[in-house]
Design an enzyme around this catalytic site. Structure first.
Site, mmCIF file in Angstrom:
data_model
loop_
_atom_site.group_PDB
_atom_site.id
_atom_site.type_symbol
_atom_site.label_atom_id
_atom_site.label_comp_id
_atom_site.label_asym_id
_atom_site.label_seq_id
_atom_site.Cartn_x
_atom_site.Cartn_y
_atom_site.Cartn_z
ATOM 1 N N VAL A 44 -32.773 -30.622 -7.764
ATOM 2 C CA VAL A 44 -33.844 -29.749 -7.286
ATOM 3 C C VAL A 44 -35.135 -30.541 -7.251
ATOM 4 O O VAL A 44 -35.306 -31.518 -7.988
ATOM 5 C CB VAL A 44 -34.002 -28.510 -8.188
ATOM 6 C CG1 VAL A 44 -32.742 -27.672 -8.167
ATOM 7 C CG2 VAL A 44 -34.335 -28.905 -9.610
ATOM 8 N N SER A 45 -36.047 -30.137 -6.376
ATOM 9 C CA SER A 45 -37.325 -30.838 -6.257
ATOM 10 C C SER A 45 -38.142 -30.671 -7.522
ATOM 11 O O SER A 45 -38.087 -29.636 -8.185
ATOM 12 C CB SER A 45 -38.115 -30.289 -5.057
ATOM 13 O OG SER A 45 -37.388 -30.505 -3.864
ATOM 14 N N THR A 46 -38.900 -31.695 -7.844
ATOM 15 C CA THR A 46 -39.711 -31.693 -9.063
ATOM 16 C C THR A 46 -40.632 -30.485 -9.111
ATOM 17 O O THR A 46 -41.368 -30.210 -8.173
ATOM 18 C CB THR A 46 -40.558 -32.976 -9.140
ATOM 19 O OG1 THR A 46 -39.686 -34.103 -9.069
ATOM 20 C CG2 THR A 46 -41.351 -33.018 -10.428
#
Length: 296
Positions: free
Chosen positions: A13-15
């Site tokens: 998942v994106s930061t």
């Protein structure tokens, strides 16, 4: 082809965005027994969760992702990840892509992908050669004029670019070799580790491996403990250390499998004879336990 034992999911998942429920739901629906989540940018080559996951997969396990872009930065990176899985006897499956190494069709798709990558590299090399030939025909010298004139700025720029490329290549292939180094250093010599890695189909020398680890330590991508001098142990038994290194790198190997690997390496049996026997391997493993080379 042996049947798979477990389905293990991997979601990136994106930061800062938290859990991606869609990925988790799809991995659960696919039957994943466990799901590991990585919080990080798609542009970053750092995948500590993925590295630990691959290092702990068992023979026959299947690493499952929703899409290829959730695990790989490029086709080359994907092939390196799959190579690391194959080294552990594990498989790979992408739910929304035709890549599933547990099936003949999925393995064929992977072979096609590998061939396309090689073709692109070959075409790129041909285009470069054609460009150089065309430049020469127009009376132009190929390359950087600053380098030909030995200008310090140009030399430094090229050196920096090469170092960045080298570091990028190291980061892209970490999962294929760094877990083994972490397992074995500093208890085992660089020479033994190189033999273990090359036994798995890789191509290393002691000099190249030490340079790679030094660079990763300098970039704070690896612990400086890896560079600590290997302890001297009595007795100085090279074969005992080599057998211990093979067993630690792949705990699933049987005594007969280790014996076969020693035969392939061209090592002479410790007790004489032409081929290694399971009893000789067991003796060296017992010695390795006694001298603390193996702690479990």
């Amino acid at each position: 082809m042996p049947g798979p034992k477990r389905l293990i999911g991997y979601a990136r998942v994106s930061t800062g965005n938290g859990t991606d429920d869609v990925q988790i739901d799809e991995l659960n629906a696919a039957g994943c027994e466990r799901i590991f989540e990585e919080d990080g940018s798609g542009a970053s080559r750092s995948r500590p969760v993925l590295e630990r996951l691959i290092n702990n997969l068992a023979l026959g396990d299947v690493l499952v992702v929703v899409r290829l872009d959730r695990i790989a930065l490029s086709v080359t990176h994907l092939l390196q990840v799959i190579e690391a899985l194959e080294a552990r006897g594990a498989y790979f499956r992408s739910i929304h892509d035709p890549i599933d190494t547990t099936t003949l069709q999925g393995s064929f798709s992977l072979q096609v992908l590998t061939s396309v990558t090689r073709l692109e590299r070959s075409l790129s090399a041909e285009r470069t050669k054609a460009g150089i030939k065309a430049a020469k025909s127009r009376g132009k010298l190929p390359g950087n004029p600053g380098l030909r004139e030995r200008q310090p700025e140009a030399i430094n720029a090229v050196s920096k670019a090469r170092e960045e490329i080298y570091l990028g290549e190291l980061k892209a292939g970490l999962q294929t070799w760094l877990p083994t180094v972490k397992h074995l250093r500093p208890q085992h010599s660089w020479d033994n580790i190189v033999q273990v890695l090359n036994r798995r189909g890789q191509v290393w020398t002691v000099e190249r491996l030490r340079r790679a680890v030094h660079r990763l330590v300098r970039e704070k991508l690896a612990d400086s403990e890896l560079l600590t001098r290997a302890p001297r142990r009595a007795p100085e038994d090279r074969l005992m250390k080599l057998v211990a290194a093979i067993a630690i790198a792949d705990p699933n190997l049987s005594l007969r499998s280790i014996a076969a690997q020693l035969d392939q390496l061209g090592e002479r049996p410790a007790r004489g004879g032409r081929k290694w026997q399971a009893s000789s391997v067991r003796h060296l493993l017992d010695e390795a336990h006694r001298f603390g080379l193996i702690r479990h």
